[in-house]
Design a protein around this motif. Structure first.
Motif, PDB file in Angstrom:
ATOM      1  N   LYS A  46     -37.927  -7.664 -88.112  1.00 21.67           N
ATOM      2  CA  LYS A  46     -37.697  -8.092 -89.487  1.00 21.67           C
ATOM      3  C   LYS A  46     -38.880  -8.944 -89.916  1.00 21.67           C
ATOM      4  CE  LYS A  46     -34.373  -9.683 -92.689  1.00 21.67           C
ATOM      5  NZ  LYS A  46     -33.947  -8.779 -93.654  1.00 21.67           N
ATOM      6  N   GLU A  47     -39.204  -8.868 -91.210  1.00 24.29           N
ATOM      7  CA  GLU A  47     -40.279  -9.682 -91.767  1.00 24.29           C
ATOM      8  C   GLU A  47     -39.704 -10.930 -92.420  1.00 24.29           C
ATOM      9  OE1 GLU A  47     -43.100  -7.724 -94.300  1.00 24.29           O
ATOM     10  OE2 GLU A  47     -42.978  -5.880 -93.123  1.00 24.29           O
ATOM     11  N   TYR A  48     -40.378 -12.043 -92.185  1.00 25.38           N
ATOM     12  CA  TYR A  48     -40.011 -13.319 -92.797  1.00 25.38           C
ATOM     13  C   TYR A  48     -41.272 -14.057 -93.225  1.00 25.38           C
ATOM     14  CZ  TYR A  48     -35.380 -12.842 -90.624  1.00 25.38           C
ATOM     15  OH  TYR A  48     -34.136 -12.406 -90.244  1.00 25.38           O
ATOM     16  N   SER A  49     -41.076 -15.013 -94.119  1.00 23.55           N
ATOM     17  CA  SER A  49     -42.131 -15.927 -94.534  1.00 23.55           C
ATOM     18  C   SER A  49     -41.547 -17.328 -94.517  1.00 23.55           C
ATOM     19  CB  SER A  49     -42.623 -15.579 -95.933  1.00 23.55           C
ATOM     20  OG  SER A  49     -43.619 -16.488 -96.349  1.00 23.55           O
ATOM     21  N   PRO A  50     -42.337 -18.338 -94.139  1.00 28.98           N
ATOM     22  CA  PRO A  50     -41.812 -19.709 -94.084  1.00 28.98           C
ATOM     23  C   PRO A  50     -41.159 -20.174 -95.388  1.00 28.98           C
ATOM     24  CG  PRO A  50     -43.947 -19.623 -93.039  1.00 28.98           C
ATOM     25  CD  PRO A  50     -43.714 -18.281 -93.684  1.00 28.98           C
ATOM     26  N   HIS A  51     -41.656 -19.686 -96.540  1.00 30.01           N
ATOM     27  CA  HIS A  51     -41.073 -20.152 -97.810  1.00 30.01           C
ATOM     28  C   HIS A  51     -39.612 -19.746 -97.967  1.00 30.01           C
ATOM     29  CE1 HIS A  51     -41.929 -16.048 -99.266  1.00 30.01           C
ATOM     30  NE2 HIS A  51     -41.057 -16.313-100.227  1.00 30.01           N
ATOM     31  N   GLU A  52     -39.181 -18.728 -97.227  1.00 25.91           N
ATOM     32  CA  GLU A  52     -37.787 -18.311 -97.264  1.00 25.91           C
ATOM     33  C   GLU A  52     -36.864 -19.326 -96.579  1.00 25.91           C
ATOM     34  OE1 GLU A  52     -37.238 -13.954 -96.470  1.00 25.91           O
ATOM     35  OE2 GLU A  52     -39.399 -14.099 -96.074  1.00 25.91           O
ATOM     36  N   PHE A  53     -37.464 -20.269 -95.865  1.00 25.91           N
ATOM     37  CA  PHE A  53     -36.696 -21.285 -95.140  1.00 25.91           C
ATOM     38  C   PHE A  53     -37.024 -22.687 -95.630  1.00 25.91           C
ATOM     39  CE2 PHE A  53     -37.243 -17.546 -92.495  1.00 25.91           C
ATOM     40  CZ  PHE A  53     -35.942 -17.276 -92.139  1.00 25.91           C
ATOM     41  N   GLY A  54     -37.539 -22.770 -96.862  1.00 29.14           N
ATOM     42  CA  GLY A  54     -37.810 -24.060 -97.469  1.00 29.14           C
ATOM     43  C   GLY A  54     -39.136 -24.692 -97.088  1.00 29.14           C
ATOM     44  N   ILE A  55     -39.971 -23.969 -96.374  1.00 26.79           N
ATOM     45  CA  ILE A  55     -41.289 -24.477 -95.977  1.00 26.79           C
ATOM     46  C   ILE A  55     -42.303 -23.999 -97.013  1.00 26.79           C
ATOM     47  CG2 ILE A  55     -43.067 -24.445 -94.182  1.00 26.79           C
ATOM     48  CD1 ILE A  55     -40.692 -23.880 -92.210  1.00 26.79           C
ATOM     49  N   PRO A  56     -43.104 -24.885 -97.584  1.00 25.68           N
ATOM     50  CA  PRO A  56     -43.999 -24.498 -98.689  1.00 25.68           C
ATOM     51  C   PRO A  56     -45.241 -23.732 -98.213  1.00 25.68           C
ATOM     52  CG  PRO A  56     -44.303 -26.802 -98.188  1.00 25.68           C
ATOM     53  CD  PRO A  56     -43.171 -26.315 -97.312  1.00 25.68           C
ATOM     54  N   GLN A  57     -45.021 -22.568 -97.645  1.00 29.37           N
ATOM     55  CA  GLN A  57     -46.124 -21.726 -97.188  1.00 29.37           C
ATOM     56  C   GLN A  57     -45.705 -20.265 -97.313  1.00 29.37           C
ATOM     57  OE1 GLN A  57     -47.001 -21.852 -92.967  1.00 29.37           O
ATOM     58  NE2 GLN A  57     -49.146 -21.422 -93.332  1.00 29.37           N
ATOM     59  N   HIS A  58     -46.559 -19.455 -97.910  1.00 27.58           N
ATOM     60  CA  HIS A  58     -46.326 -18.011 -98.005  1.00 27.58           C
ATOM     61  C   HIS A  58     -47.200 -17.329 -96.958  1.00 27.58           C
ATOM     62  CE1 HIS A  58     -43.940 -17.894-101.740  1.00 27.58           C
ATOM     63  NE2 HIS A  58     -44.553 -19.045-101.968  1.00 27.58           N
ATOM     64  N   ARG A  59     -46.568 -16.834 -95.918  1.00 30.25           N
ATOM     65  CA  ARG A  59     -47.301 -16.186 -94.825  1.00 30.25           C
ATOM     66  C   ARG A  59     -46.350 -15.228 -94.128  1.00 30.25           C
ATOM     67  NH1 ARG A  59     -49.043 -18.258 -89.184  1.00 30.25           N
ATOM     68  NH2 ARG A  59     -50.898 -17.034 -88.807  1.00 30.25           N
ATOM     69  N   ARG A  60     -46.297 -14.003 -94.609  1.00 24.63           N
ATOM     70  CA  ARG A  60     -45.376 -13.013 -94.049  1.00 24.63           C
ATOM     71  C   ARG A  60     -45.766 -12.696 -92.612  1.00 24.63           C
ATOM     72  NH1 ARG A  60     -41.324 -12.333 -96.866  1.00 24.63           N
ATOM     73  NH2 ARG A  60     -40.566 -10.580 -95.691  1.00 24.63           N
ATOM     74  N   ARG A  61     -44.749 -12.614 -91.773  1.00 26.39           N
ATOM     75  CA  ARG A  61     -44.927 -12.257 -90.378  1.00 26.39           C
ATOM     76  C   ARG A  61     -43.805 -11.302 -89.993  1.00 26.39           C
ATOM     77  NH1 ARG A  61     -49.777 -13.363 -88.960  1.00 26.39           N
ATOM     78  NH2 ARG A  61     -49.277 -13.808 -86.808  1.00 26.39           N
ATOM     79  N   ILE A  62     -44.084 -10.470 -89.005  1.00 22.91           N
ATOM     80  CA  ILE A  62     -43.046  -9.608 -88.463  1.00 22.91           C
ATOM     81  C   ILE A  62     -42.599 -10.218 -87.139  1.00 22.91           C
ATOM     82  CG2 ILE A  62     -44.650  -8.057 -87.268  1.00 22.91           C
ATOM     83  CD1 ILE A  62     -42.697  -5.773 -87.951  1.00 22.91           C
ATOM     84  N   PHE A  63     -41.288 -10.282 -86.961  1.00 21.25           N
ATOM     85  CA  PHE A  63     -40.707 -10.777 -85.721  1.00 21.25           C
ATOM     86  C   PHE A  63     -40.032  -9.601 -85.025  1.00 21.25           C
ATOM     87  CE2 PHE A  63     -41.326 -14.466 -88.269  1.00 21.25           C
ATOM     88  CZ  PHE A  63     -41.714 -15.434 -87.371  1.00 21.25           C
ATOM     89  N   ILE A  64     -40.409  -9.386 -83.792  1.00 20.47           N
ATOM     90  CA  ILE A  64     -39.883  -8.284 -82.991  1.00 20.47           C
ATOM     91  C   ILE A  64     -39.011  -8.908 -81.910  1.00 20.47           C
ATOM     92  CG2 ILE A  64     -40.475  -6.325 -81.512  1.00 20.47           C
ATOM     93  CD1 ILE A  64     -43.356  -6.587 -82.919  1.00 20.47           C
ATOM     94  N   VAL A  65     -37.743  -8.534 -81.904  1.00 17.17           N
ATOM     95  CA  VAL A  65     -36.790  -9.086 -80.943  1.00 17.17           C
ATOM     96  C   VAL A  65     -36.430  -7.987 -79.961  1.00 17.17           C
ATOM     97  CG1 VAL A  65     -34.526 -10.135 -80.643  1.00 17.17           C
ATOM     98  CG2 VAL A  65     -35.912 -10.691 -82.656  1.00 17.17           C
ATOM     99  N   GLY A  66     -36.540  -8.322 -78.701  1.00 12.18           N
ATOM    100  CA  GLY A  66     -36.154  -7.389 -77.643  1.00 12.18           C
ATOM    101  C   GLY A  66     -34.973  -7.930 -76.880  1.00 12.18           C
ATOM    102  N   SER A  67     -34.058  -7.055 -76.521  1.00 11.99           N
ATOM    103  CA  SER A  67     -32.850  -7.451 -75.814  1.00 11.99           C
ATOM    104  C   SER A  67     -32.491  -6.407 -74.761  1.00 11.99           C
ATOM    105  CB  SER A  67     -31.704  -7.582 -76.814  1.00 11.99           C
ATOM    106  OG  SER A  67     -30.481  -7.724 -76.142  1.00 11.99           O
ATOM    107  N   LYS A  68     -32.031  -6.873 -73.649  1.00 14.47           N
ATOM    108  CA  LYS A  68     -31.533  -5.958 -72.629  1.00 14.47           C
ATOM    109  C   LYS A  68     -30.133  -5.461 -72.971  1.00 14.47           C
ATOM    110  CE  LYS A  68     -34.452  -5.206 -69.350  1.00 14.47           C
ATOM    111  NZ  LYS A  68     -34.811  -3.852 -68.989  1.00 14.47           N
ATOM    112  N   TYR A  69     -29.538  -6.069 -74.006  1.00 13.00           N
ATOM    113  CA  TYR A  69     -28.187  -5.713 -74.443  1.00 13.00           C
ATOM    114  C   TYR A  69     -28.245  -5.137 -75.852  1.00 13.00           C
ATOM    115  CZ  TYR A  69     -27.431  -9.022 -70.721  1.00 13.00           C
ATOM    116  OH  TYR A  69     -27.485  -9.673 -69.525  1.00 13.00           O
ATOM    117  N   GLN A  70     -27.351  -4.216 -76.132  1.00 12.01           N
ATOM    118  CA  GLN A  70     -27.301  -3.654 -77.486  1.00 12.01           C
ATOM    119  C   GLN A  70     -26.139  -4.212 -78.156  1.00 12.01           C
ATOM    120  OE1 GLN A  70     -27.930   0.501 -77.926  1.00 12.01           O
ATOM    121  NE2 GLN A  70     -29.370   0.593 -76.271  1.00 12.01           N
TER     122      GLN A  70
END
Length: 77
Positions: free
Chosen positions: A53-77
């Motif tokens: 999923k893509e997020y940017s710090p400004h979506e969490f109240g942090i005054p910075q626009h910097r889109r990043r992709i977060f890749i989460v891996g899990s051994k469980y589904q």
């Protein structure tokens, strides 16, 4: 590449979960060849369920626009 080194660390330690972060363009780099390589390595070769999923710090109240992709891996589904 750096990703290959990260994959070696994941393979060695076999965590239940991990989170990777990168620029969103990684999904389109080299006509998606890079993204497909990463997903194949993490899912098919190392056996993790992958979501992203893509997020940017400004979506969490942090005054910075910097889109990043977060890749989460899990051994469980």
């Amino acid at each position: 590449t750096l990703f290959d080194e990260i994959a070696k660390i994941i393979e060695h330690h076999r965590p239940k979960y991990f989170i990777l972060e990168n620029v969103p363009f990684i999904r389109n780099h080299d006509n998606e060849v890079t993204w497909k390589y990463m997903v194949d390595k993490l899912q098919n070769q190392l056996g993790y369920h992958i979501d992203h999923k893509e997020y940017s710090p400004h979506e969490f109240g942090i005054p910075q626009h910097r889109r990043r992709i977060f890749i989460v891996g899990s051994k469980y589904q």
